[in-house]
Write a protein that holds these residues in place. Structure first.
Motif, PDB file in Angstrom:
ATOM      1  N   TRP A 185      49.744 -22.378  32.279  1.00  9.20           N
ATOM      2  CA  TRP A 185      50.661 -21.288  31.761  1.00  9.20           C
ATOM      3  C   TRP A 185      51.865 -21.411  32.611  1.00  9.20           C
ATOM      4  CZ3 TRP A 185      48.767 -19.154  27.209  1.00  9.20           C
ATOM      5  CH2 TRP A 185      47.447 -19.311  26.913  1.00  9.20           C
TER       6      TRP A 185
ATOM      7  N   TYR B 195      43.285 -18.173  38.006  1.00  9.48           N
ATOM      8  CA  TYR B 195      42.597 -19.089  36.695  1.00  9.48           C
ATOM      9  C   TYR B 195      42.072 -20.241  36.977  1.00  9.48           C
ATOM     10  CZ  TYR B 195      44.008 -21.293  32.381  1.00  9.48           C
ATOM     11  OH  TYR B 195      43.965 -21.660  30.911  1.00  9.48           O
TER      12      TYR B 195
ATOM     13  N   ASN C 194      40.449 -14.166  25.095  1.00  7.68           N
ATOM     14  CA  ASN C 194      41.532 -14.769  26.045  1.00  7.68           C
ATOM     15  C   ASN C 194      42.394 -13.779  26.514  1.00  7.68           C
ATOM     16  OD1 ASN C 194      40.481 -17.146  25.396  1.00  7.68           O
ATOM     17  ND2 ASN C 194      41.579 -17.760  23.876  1.00  7.68           N
TER      18      ASN C 194
ATOM     19  N   LYS D 232      44.517 -12.040  36.859  1.00  4.26           N
ATOM     20  CA  LYS D 232      43.476 -12.839  36.699  1.00  4.26           C
ATOM     21  C   LYS D 232      43.473 -13.238  35.199  1.00  4.26           C
ATOM     22  CE  LYS D 232      38.423 -13.373  37.025  1.00  4.26           C
ATOM     23  NZ  LYS D 232      37.262 -12.604  37.465  1.00  4.26           N
ATOM     24  N   LEU D 233      43.385 -14.731  34.955  1.00  2.00           N
ATOM     25  CA  LEU D 233      43.538 -15.273  33.597  1.00  2.00           C
ATOM     26  C   LEU D 233      41.974 -15.659  32.931  1.00  2.00           C
ATOM     27  CD1 LEU D 233      47.027 -17.022  33.477  1.00  2.00           C
ATOM     28  CD2 LEU D 233      46.455 -14.622  33.443  1.00  2.00           C
ATOM     29  N   GLU D 234      41.784 -15.147  31.811  1.00  2.00           N
ATOM     30  CA  GLU D 234      40.459 -15.913  31.220  1.00  2.00           C
ATOM     31  C   GLU D 234      40.968 -16.573  29.961  1.00  2.00           C
ATOM     32  OE1 GLU D 234      36.970 -12.872  32.733  1.00  2.00           O
ATOM     33  OE2 GLU D 234      37.359 -13.105  30.696  1.00  2.00           O
ATOM     34  N   TYR D 235      40.677 -17.756  29.851  1.00  2.00           N
ATOM     35  CA  TYR D 235      40.996 -18.400  28.676  1.00  2.00           C
ATOM     36  C   TYR D 235      39.907 -19.292  28.062  1.00  2.00           C
ATOM     37  CZ  TYR D 235      43.833 -21.240  25.207  1.00  2.00           C
ATOM     38  OH  TYR D 235      44.217 -21.765  24.180  1.00  2.00           O
TER      39      TYR D 235
ATOM     40  N   TYR E 236      49.118 -16.514  39.759  1.00  2.00           N
ATOM     41  CA  TYR E 236      47.833 -15.766  38.972  1.00  2.00           C
ATOM     42  C   TYR E 236      46.657 -16.542  39.379  1.00  2.00           C
ATOM     43  CZ  TYR E 236      49.267 -19.494  35.794  1.00  2.00           C
ATOM     44  OH  TYR E 236      49.546 -20.668  35.096  1.00  2.00           O
TER      45      TYR E 236
ATOM     46  N   ASN F 277      40.984 -22.967  34.830  1.00  2.00           N
ATOM     47  CA  ASN F 277      40.753 -23.678  33.431  1.00  2.00           C
ATOM     48  C   ASN F 277      41.839 -24.908  33.268  1.00  2.00           C
ATOM     49  OD1 ASN F 277      40.700 -24.988  30.735  1.00  2.00           O
ATOM     50  ND2 ASN F 277      40.567 -22.997  29.948  1.00  2.00           N
TER      51      ASN F 277
END
Lengths: 151, 478
Positions: B78, B71, B361, B373-376, B69, B73
């Motif tokens: 994860w 990411y 998130n 795509k991860l947004e955290y 993925y 951050n």
């Protein structure tokens, strides 16, 4: 700048670089041996047993010291060891204590000390490098070794 | 187009427990396709790899979660296992149930959301999941139980024993899938302390206990198949599009069950055109921190297994209105202190806080159809407030022990390895993605399994609950 001042500053800088270089690049195995000797001074350990441990570590396919102590842990250990004193300590002292304990721990777990139930009067011998994947069930503080202690 | 009665995505806990119940309730004529993105990487080969022994080339190619993925951050990771059996290959085997109040956080504490089910709805499936995994646990627990655990409890350490005597059902031998005695092909746990890959194959894995369901004549299992999206027509899923060896393929299914993790289930739905507000939102995990206790005159000895106990003393209390509940784990690693005579007068506890799923998130689509795509943006202040009260709570509940000093990590671990809440369950589409039987509100022949379904995530480990939810979903639906 006066010549004398310049020479003095240059001298300090050179000494600083030399000391810093020694700390940063000192062989980690030798450094860890020093820690083990110091922290187990109350035990009956022949320094040759520590040498046997490091020899076995370097000869094994899985280097436990490389696994447990990445570069930044090694640097933190060394800088704290040489810089800290009664009046001053670098940051991350808690981490330093934990990593230092871990050096001693991995060595003692590789000896007969815990199998002998931490009897400080008995001689301590290297047995084999602690690795649960080579010898499972080897936590010397578990119910297998202290069945009377748990509930 | 090739067609099946059921297409299941994934082979982890959510997918396997769902498949097990589906097969129990289905006639011999049914056809099931299981699509697994990874390979079968057997336990024995994993052990060889860990020992730096030679393994076959096919296993050396086993994928990891890294790079699956997009990411950015570094404070939070994860983690999961993308091969047959999913994260059963790398979990620790901690299996506490949720507490009855965990399902009613909004009603009782004014935070998060209530679940559309209560403890009594899921309790029979907890029993069943515990039987399948052969959980060992104590007689006295903070959650109600109708019968004893299948296996005896693990042994408490000398430190745990003092806490258990004082707090009774609020400090218990941890319910665990690390078999406390040999069972089936699993050996009894012997405290090797490296549960992520058990050297004696003690903990429950899909491989060591549920492989047989994938050999059922009704089941076709395909490896190296990454599902990209559902084929949707008139709010009905007709099948899935998956990629194998770089080629996009289609397969039809009357029913689709998404059994990937909470990142990939959400990603598949988004890629299928799911416009539900909550799809992908709420990406969350618990936050854990360690504290090391040094004792004056108390040796920490005799515990079995790697995590011996769970503490509930400040889990479900009035302060949960203001800050996170906390579950305590007693770690039984062979740690020491380098001080003569005090070698084992030390204990390590982990304090794990629940987070509140935050809509910002989330899982999103990226330019690469294979990569979510991860947004955290960080955990909720609810967690930070709990961290602020940690020292005070420890003083309150642990000060009767002969404590010399406590060292707090004062930072959160990067992962508790639980990916939750991106496809929340609820009564209506306006507050959730799926209903109480894990069926998508809009696509009524699509099940969305796993901990993505959790509307609130609780401090407790999610695996037993998500497995029980899969059993319940299949039982109620077929």
């Amino acid at each position: 700048m006066r010549r004398r001042t310049f020479l003095r500053l240059a001298g300090f800088a050179t000494a600083g670089i030399a000391i810093g270089g020694y700390i940063a690049f000192q062989n980690f195995e030798k450094f860890a041996s020093k820690i083990i000797l110091k922290d187990t001074a109350s035990l009956k350990i022949d320094p040759a047993e520590i040498d046997k441990f490091f020899k076995a570590v370097s000869e094994s396919k899985f280097n436990v010291m490389d696994d447990l102590f990445p570069f930044h842990h090694r640097q933190l250990l060394k800088w704290h060891y040489y810089i800290d004193n009664g009046l001053f300590s670098l940051p991350y002292k808690v981490n330093y204590n934990a990593y230092r304990n871990k050096i001693v721990m991995i060595f003692l777990l590789s000896t007969n000390f815990f199998i002998n139930r931490m009897d400080e009067s008995k001689p301590v011998y290297f047995t084999s490098v602690y690795d649960p994947y080579q010898i499972p069930c080897c936590n010397p503080f578990s119910n297998l070794f202290y069945p009377e202690a748990g509930a | 187009m090739e067609k099946f009665d059921l297409v299941i995505v994934g082979t982890g806990f959510g997918a396997s427990f769902f498949l097990k119940k589906y097969l129990e309730k289905s006639p011999p004529s049914r056809k099931v396709l299981v699509l697994e993105r990874g390979i079968m990487f057997p336990h024995a080969e994993r052990l060889k790899e860990r020992r730096r022994e030679k393994i076959a080339e096919e296993y050396a190619k086993a994928g990891s979660y890294i790079g699956t993925y997009e990411y950015h951050n570094s404070d939070k990771t994860w983690v999961f296992e993308p091969n047959f059996g999913g994260s059963s290959n790398c979990w620790t085997g901690c299996t506490p149930r949720f507490l009855p109040n965990d399902f009613k956080m909004k009603s009782l504490y004014g935070v998060g959301q209530d679940w559309p089910i209560g403890y009594t709805d899921i309790a029979p499936y907890y029993d069943e999941a515990e039987e399948i995994m052969m959980i060992g646990g104590p007689a006295l627990t903070p959650f109600p139980r109708n019968k004893p655990y299948p296996l005896p409890p693990q042994k408490l350490s000398s430190v745990d024993k003092l806490l258990a005597n004082r707090y009774r059902e609020l400090y218990i031998s941890q319910p665990t899938a690390r078999a406390t005695i040999p069972v089936g092909i699993r050996n009894g746990c012997c405290s090797s302390g490296v549960c992520e890959l058990c050297p004696v194959d003690s903990k429950f894995t899909i491989e060591n206990t549920l492989s047989s369901i994938f050999k059922d004549p009704r089941v076709t299992l395909r490896y190296n198949t990454t599902v990209l999206s559902l084929i949707i027509e008139n709010n009905n899923a007709k099948g899935v599009i998956y990629q194998k060896e770089g080629k996009n393929l289609e397969v039809g299914g009357d029913i689709i069950a998404l059994g990937g993790n909470a990142i990939f289930n959400a990603h598949i739905l988004l890629a299928s055109g799911d416009k539900s507000y909550y799809t992908g939102r709420g990406l969350s995990d618990q936050r854990g921190t360690f504290a090391t206790f040094y004792f004056h005159d108390l040796d920490n000895l005799g515990g079995s297994s790697s995590i011996t106990a769970n503490g509930y003393m400040f889990y479900d209390v009035e302060s949960r209105k203001n800050y996170s509940g906390c579950i305590i784990e007693s770690f039984n690693e062979p740690i020491i202190r380098s001080e003569p005579g005090k070698w084992r007068k030390i204990a390590k506890f982990k304090f794990i806080f629940e987070d509140l799923p935050n809509d910002n998130n989330r899982v999103l689509l990226s330019n690469d159809p294979l990569k979510p795509k991860l947004e955290y943006n960080g955990h909720d202040k609810y967690v930070d407030k709990a961290m602020d009260h940690l020292e005070e709570n420890i003083q309150k509940y642990f000060s009767f022990l002969p404590i010399e000093k406590i060292e707090f990590d004062n930072y959160f671990q990067k992962s508790e390895f639980h990916i939750c809440a991106t496809t929340r369950m609820g009564n209506e589409q306006k507050d959730s993605v799926i209903d109480k039987n894990l069926i998508h509100h809009q696509y009524r022949n699509v099940f969305v399994l796993g901990s993505g379904a959790f509307p609130t995530i609780t401090p407790a480990n999610p695996t037993l609950t998500l497995s029980a939810l899969s059993l319940m979903s299949a039982d109620k639906s077929f």
